[in-house]
Design an enzyme around this catalytic site. Structure first.
Site, mmCIF file in Angstrom:
data_model
loop_
_atom_site.group_PDB
_atom_site.id
_atom_site.type_symbol
_atom_site.label_atom_id
_atom_site.label_comp_id
_atom_site.label_asym_id
_atom_site.label_seq_id
_atom_site.Cartn_x
_atom_site.Cartn_y
_atom_site.Cartn_z
ATOM 1 N N ASP A 1 -38.371 59.826 -33.384
ATOM 2 C CA ASP A 1 -37.880 59.474 -35.034
ATOM 3 C C ASP A 1 -36.703 59.955 -35.044
ATOM 4 O O ASP A 1 -36.243 60.771 -34.425
ATOM 5 C CB ASP A 1 -38.988 60.466 -35.717
ATOM 6 C CG ASP A 1 -39.455 59.703 -36.842
ATOM 7 O OD1 ASP A 1 -38.598 58.829 -37.430
ATOM 8 O OD2 ASP A 1 -40.432 59.875 -37.482
ATOM 9 N N HIS B 1 -30.355 55.683 -40.151
ATOM 10 C CA HIS B 1 -31.295 56.443 -40.204
ATOM 11 C C HIS B 1 -32.518 56.714 -39.160
ATOM 12 O O HIS B 1 -33.340 57.817 -39.027
ATOM 13 C CB HIS B 1 -32.237 55.916 -41.491
ATOM 14 C CG HIS B 1 -31.341 56.127 -42.785
ATOM 15 N ND1 HIS B 1 -31.591 57.112 -43.704
ATOM 16 C CD2 HIS B 1 -30.541 55.323 -43.319
ATOM 17 C CE1 HIS B 1 -30.947 57.187 -44.646
ATOM 18 N NE2 HIS B 1 -30.255 55.942 -44.619
#
Length: 451
Positions: A359, A156
């Protein structure tokens, strides 16, 4: 075929503690309900003598199987190697990466213990889907126990270039362990390229598994439940918390940021970028407010305590130097809001300021867009280093390290004509609707089943 989801923490079923409200938890639970299956992972509890077998709570077609950890396990596996070595390294923060052989051993030990607990309840036809950096060696441990099921892994967070990941002791062993999976999914094409190059350099055994197709690496950009979030934002317009917040703004333009208090999110840099905007645009002082919502995160880790102090220092300096008795430039909230409240606040915000330094995806960017009013949407200002920037090209893409560039984007967003705002929003929203969380879940599971 039964689906087995494995994650560091298990989203508790209704009636068993706090139900997770996150879109990922909702999507995975829906996939499990559809196919029938097991959700396996850490209970979140620390005990002196954890049971070898998982505790299973059944809700309909889904079993929630959890195991406890000892205090040493938690400190070495979770707080230690996962969050003081892997997390900063994979967010390109070599200066914050702290490696301890004891913590690395604890990380491997917990993965081995988890694998033993899951292997005891696996069925031969189960499809196993493992999530995130806490569990990189998990499939290798299952293979050592003789498990031959199809096993997929989704990462993720970002996967850094080999020059960054290669600085981490033990990286080659982790890359070799990763090749025990049949399918590895990452958020972006950049992450996939970084990972493939790392595996190619990890040695002949890892390279051969990749070359002969035993391991597939691909990008599966995660989505949100777009239509549900859009509907929640519409309902939340009458939410009392949202109404009180907007009444307190007194018709000022709202710029919003929502992040965990984490150094990867660039929160201090964001505050200083907003400061630069106000300095460059004195006419906007008094009629625009930045609302930054940043709940505390991993407060047991010293680096996060330091970030908390840095944030307080920047906030105090900016508000005291630029504010006046009738106007506070930045409102900083360190508590978590519910998703309905966030949806309502996003809907009222003229600018969504999403500027992480790095991110994996960043779902706040997607939620902000999903929450907007179609007839009068706000503008997304998005870091080029968020995975979402690869899909959301109609946002105002910025370099979060350049505070002047971010400040200029804030100004451009506030002045953007309505027709341009609508055009950008329509393109963004259609992408979110087409590749939502259900699309992501189905696409990954189908690819793993075909492997």
């Amino acid at each position: 075929m039964r689906l087995v989801v494995v994650s560091n923490r298990v989203a508790a079923p209704d009636g068993e503690g706090k139900t997770a409200a996150g879109g990922l938890a909702v999507a995975l639970r829906a996939a499990l309900q559809q196919q029938g299956g097991i959700w396996f992972g850490w209970s979140g509890k620390v005990t002196d003598e954890p049971a070898a077998q998982p505790t299973i709570v059944r809700r309909g077609k889904v079993g929630y199987a959890v195991v406890d950890l000892t205090a040493v396990d938690r400190d070495e596996y979770y707080l230690g190697f996962a969050n003081r070595a892997l997390w900063p390294n994979m967010h390109y923060r070599l200066g914050l990466t702290q490696f301890s052989r004891a913590e690395y051993s604890g990380y491997m030990r917990v993965n081995r213990r988890f694998a033993e607990a899951l292997a005891a309840i696996l069925q031969p036809s189960d499809l196993v889907w493992v999530h995130d950096y806490h569990l990189i060696p998990f499939a290798a441990e299952l293979r050592r126990l003789g498990v031959t099921n199809r096993i997929g892994y989704f990462h993720h967070i970002p996967w850094p270039p080999i020059d960054v990941f290669g600085a981490l002791p033990g990286c080659q062993d982790l890359l070799l362990a990763l090749t025990a999976y049949d399918l590895v999914g990452v958020q972006t094409a950049r992450d996939a390229g970084n990972l493939v190059r790392a595996i190619e350099e990890a040695g002949p055994e890892a390279r051969q598994r990749l070359d002969r197709g035993a391991l597939k690496v691909a990008a599966f950009p995660i989505g949100i439940d777009t239509m549900a979030f859009h509907a929640a934002a519409l309902r939340a317009e009458d939410n009392s918390v949202v109404q009180r917040t907007m009444d307190g703004l007194a018709a000022r333009d709202l710029v919003i940021g929502v992040d965990r208090l984490d150094y990867s999110k660039g929160i201090v840099e964001r505050l200083e970028s907003f400061e630069r905007f106000l300095i460059a645009n004195p006419d906007r002082r008094g009629n625009v407010v930045l609302l930054q919502i940043s709940p505390h995160s991993r407060s047991e880790v010293p680096e996060y305590e330091q970030l908390d102090r840095q944030t307080d220092s920047a906030l105090g300096r900016i508000n005291s130097s630029l504010g006046d008795p009738s106007w506070t430039p930045i409102r900083f909230i360190k508590q978590a809001y519910t998703r309905p409240v966030l949806a309502g606040l996003y809907r009222h915000a003229a600018v969504g300021l999403v500027t992480p330094m790095r991110d994996g995806m960043n779902l706040v960017a997607k939620e902000y867009v999903a929450a907007q009013r179609p007839e009068d949407p706000g503008v997304l200002v998005l870091s080029r280093f968020a995975g979402a920037a690869e899909q959301m090209t109609e946002a105002l893409i910025v370099n979060p390290y350049d505070k002047f560039e971010v400040a200029m984007a804030i100004g451009a967003a506030l002045l953007m004509p309505k027709d341009e705002r609508i055009s950008r929003w329509q393109a963004l929203f259609e992408g979110l609707r087409r590749q939502d969380i259900t699309w992501w879940t189905r696409t990954f599971i189908d690819a793993l089943a075909r492997k």
